[in-house]
Enzyme design. Structure first.
Site: not given
Ligand code: ADP
Length: 163
Positions: A20, A44, A93, A131
């Site tokens: 992130h 979630k 990703r 996460s």
């Molecule tokens: P959601 O539950 O909406 O997927 P997240 O907090 O998991 O929310 O992710 C928010 C954004 O960050 C999403 O667009 C996700 O694809 C992106 N994201 C999460 N982890 C990574 C990572 N390791 N590299 C790039 N983008 C990421």
């Protein structure tokens, strides 16, 4: 005077990871302002409370002067409009992210054609990171220092030792 370019970066951030942060860093170089947008109303079941996630995000973005954080509940496009943001940032990703992201971007475009979704790719060392995987590793006492901030690593240890 040219319009200020404002983007929002929505997510659950349960917890915020270096993946992130990599996306936030890239966005902060492109836009005048980035609003990390913590979605509070998610189906979630999160490990961390909103307040805990907020503290960890604040700590992680401290070094970026044009990044702030906000909570949001409701339609993302409404939040974007209320904050004068023209762009929604999402991270991509792998191909596996694509279908869901594509669907959401198209829906948001239907709801609000003036708002554009922009996809950013992280450094390839973060492409496998999310996460959930970090929580799985931390749960079994694995070292997560390369994946999250010091504060998040500490909070994960506290959370799992309390369970
Ligand atoms: P959601 O539950 O909406 O997927 P997240 O907090 O998991 O929310 O992710 C928010 C954004 O960050 C999403 O667009 C996700 O694809 C992106 N994201 C999460 N982890 C990574 C990572 N390791 N590299 C790039 N983008 C990421």
């Amino acid at each position: 005077m040219s319009e200020k370019k404002i983007s929002i970066y929505p997510g659950t951030f349960d917890p915020i990871t270096r993946g992130h942060i990599d996306i936030i860093y890239r966005a902060s170089k492109i836009f005048d302002e980035v609003i990390v947008t913590l979605a509070v109303n998610q189906s979630k079941k999160p490990l961390f409370t909103i307040d805990e996630r907020m503290v960890m995000i604040h700590d992680a973005i401290d070094e970026f002067s044009n990044v702030k954080v906000a909570e949001f509940d409701g339609l993302l496009v409404d939040f974007a409009r209320d904050n004068s943001a023209q762009v929604i940032i999402r991270g991509l990703r792998a191909i596996s992210d694509f279908e869901y992201e594509f669907q959401m971007a198209l829906m948001n475009k239907k709801l609000s054609p003036e708002i554009t979704t922009v996809f950013l790719m992280p450094n390839e060392k973060y492409t496998y990171l999310n996460s959930t995987i970090v929580k799985d590793v931390a749960k079994f006492n694995g070292n997560v220092d390369n994946f999250v901030t010091k504060l998040v690593a500490k909070e994960l240890t506290n959370k799992f030792s309390a369970q």
